[in-house]
Design an enzyme around this catalytic site. Sequence first.
Site, PDB file in Angstrom:
ATOM      1  N   CYS A 263      -8.095  -1.671  -1.454  1.00  0.00           N
ATOM      2  CA  CYS A 263      -6.807  -1.405  -2.123  1.00  0.00           C
ATOM      3  C   CYS A 263      -7.025  -0.974  -3.568  1.00  0.00           C
ATOM      4  CB  CYS A 263      -5.929  -2.648  -2.115  1.00  0.00           C
ATOM      5  SG  CYS A 263      -5.809  -3.389  -0.512  1.00  0.00           S
TER       6      CYS A 263
ATOM      7  N   ALA B  85      -4.563  -8.802  11.633  1.00  0.00           N
ATOM      8  CA  ALA B  85      -5.319  -8.396  12.829  1.00  0.00           C
ATOM      9  C   ALA B  85      -6.463  -7.430  12.528  1.00  0.00           C
ATOM     10  CB  ALA B  85      -4.361  -7.767  13.845  1.00  0.00           C
TER      11      ALA B  85
ATOM     12  N   GLY C  69      -1.150  -8.473   6.390  1.00  0.00           N
ATOM     13  CA  GLY C  69      -1.534  -9.588   5.530  1.00  0.00           C
ATOM     14  C   GLY C  69      -0.743  -9.522   4.231  1.00  0.00           C
ATOM     15  N   THR C  70      -0.548  -8.321   3.747  1.00  0.00           N
ATOM     16  CA  THR C  70       0.201  -8.136   2.494  1.00  0.00           C
ATOM     17  C   THR C  70       1.631  -8.658   2.649  1.00  0.00           C
ATOM     18  OG1 THR C  70      -1.123  -6.192   1.964  1.00  0.00           O
ATOM     19  CG2 THR C  70       1.016  -6.380   0.856  1.00  0.00           C
TER      20      THR C  70
ATOM     21  N   GLN D  10      -9.390 -13.363   4.958  1.00  0.00           N
ATOM     22  CA  GLN D  10     -10.828 -13.105   5.097  1.00  0.00           C
ATOM     23  C   GLN D  10     -11.594 -14.266   5.721  1.00  0.00           C
ATOM     24  OE1 GLN D  10     -12.380 -10.297   4.736  1.00  0.00           O
ATOM     25  NE2 GLN D  10     -10.926  -9.059   3.574  1.00  0.00           N
TER      26      GLN D  10
HETATM   27  N1  PLP Z   1      -5.547 -10.748   1.492  1.00  0.00           N
HETATM   28  C1  PLP Z   1      -6.862 -10.520   1.486  1.00  0.00           C
HETATM   29  C2  PLP Z   1      -7.801 -11.560   0.996  1.00  0.00           C
HETATM   30  C3  PLP Z   1      -7.352  -9.300   1.944  1.00  0.00           C
HETATM   31  O1  PLP Z   1      -8.676  -9.068   1.937  1.00  0.00           O
HETATM   32  C4  PLP Z   1      -6.435  -8.328   2.410  1.00  0.00           C
HETATM   33  C5  PLP Z   1      -6.910  -6.995   2.830  1.00  0.00           C
HETATM   34  O2  PLP Z   1      -7.828  -6.452   2.248  1.00  0.00           O
HETATM   35  C6  PLP Z   1      -5.069  -8.631   2.399  1.00  0.00           C
HETATM   36  C7  PLP Z   1      -4.667  -9.862   1.931  1.00  0.00           C
HETATM   37  C8  PLP Z   1      -4.050  -7.657   2.882  1.00  0.00           C
HETATM   38  O3  PLP Z   1      -4.070  -7.553   4.273  1.00  0.00           O
HETATM   39  P1  PLP Z   1      -3.454  -6.252   4.996  1.00  0.00           P
HETATM   40  O4  PLP Z   1      -4.465  -5.161   4.840  1.00  0.00           O
HETATM   41  O5  PLP Z   1      -3.248  -6.661   6.413  1.00  0.00           O
HETATM   42  O6  PLP Z   1      -2.177  -5.932   4.298  1.00  0.00           O
END
Ligand code: PLP
Length: 388
Positions: A323, A198, A69-70, A177
């Site tokens: 995080c 995922a 997601g990041t 989310q």
């Molecule tokens: N965006 C939101 C709203 C999230 O809650 C998260 C993860 O906590 C992310 C992005 C990042 O996703 P990933 O853990 O797959 O990098």
Amino acid sequence: MIYLDHNATTPLHPRVFEAMLPYLRERWGNPSSPYRFGNQARAAVERSRRRIAECLSCSPTEILFCSSGTEADNLALRGVAHALGARGNHIVTTAIEHHAVLNTCKALESEGFRITYLPVNEDGIVQIETLASVLDDQTILVSVMHANNETGVIQPIKEIADIARKRGVLLHSDTVQTVGKLNVQLADLGVDLAPVSAHKIYGPKGIAALYVREGTPLAPVITGGAQEGGLRAGTENVAGIVGLAEAVALAVEHRETEGKRLAILRDRLEKGVRESIREVRINGARAPRVPNTSNMSFSGVDGESIVLGLDLCGICLSTGSACSTGDPEPSHVLMAMGINAREAQGSIRISLGRDTERDDIDATVQALAATVERLRAVSSIQGSTEPQ
Ligand code: PLP
């Protein structure tokens, strides 16, 4: 163990695991290889792309695979910024975004982009009128998350999309989310860019997709081979992609029944906490929220201490974003909602999931009440013995 941190991550669904296995064991070919063994892997990637597109109502050509997601958020923001930088240098986001967006905006600021951080009201909702007033002829992108990972509060994305479209500005919405929690129909939502991760939906970690609406200008962040139309170089994580598709299909399949079930459990949790613990505030409770998330502040205690206390009882929950663990600063999300730093420090996030049962909720309420009472007693003794 009672696991109540599903917004941080979720366990792998057995069906996802089964779907991935052949691509970890026998079908390990490179999707870019020209022979049949490679074609088999390519076919799995393309089948997964079609499946995800169907579940989220978009075209398969609008789904781009990446690692998280990041990364998807990075690609959306940096990709648009670098593709449209010559047209304008203004990006609008909100004060409550995930760090994947906030820190990317900060990085873009150091490249010369101008970022406006929209405030939210005390319920955690972005005020639409504020958005309309900050857009100017230099604005190239608006980024507003669909639902917040700490409070679960849902933003009025359709209305935001209307404003952005009328002003000719692209819209990115962090849907990490909300897939599996809300009915995310990407074409309907009106966004141009949206990530799916995922591991938030019972899929594996380290795989995600970015929805990129047809025609959206985007520059790659990772350069290399020609994978993903040259927008995301690197040999595809075939097993991960297959797992992501299975997870998205499951999320969509169970969303409605699971959402109703979780909302009942979440309400039971909040009622139980309100009845058994004094001086508690449920953050964002008046706003529309995703059904699985509850964020609460307890005066006179430290959220980290609650988390550690409950860990001793075998209960996993968090103070906010995983995080931000270890970050001594109070939550930027709660602070943006006007909650003072002390109260924000006394906050926890509880996020329920498919394995959560009524007994888990009742046990958590009990353990939480005992832990908060104990911590308050300790802090009042410490307070009374502090030198004047
Ligand atoms: N965006 C939101 C709203 C999230 O809650 C998260 C993860 O906590 C992310 C992005 C990042 O996703 P990933 O853990 O797959 O990098």
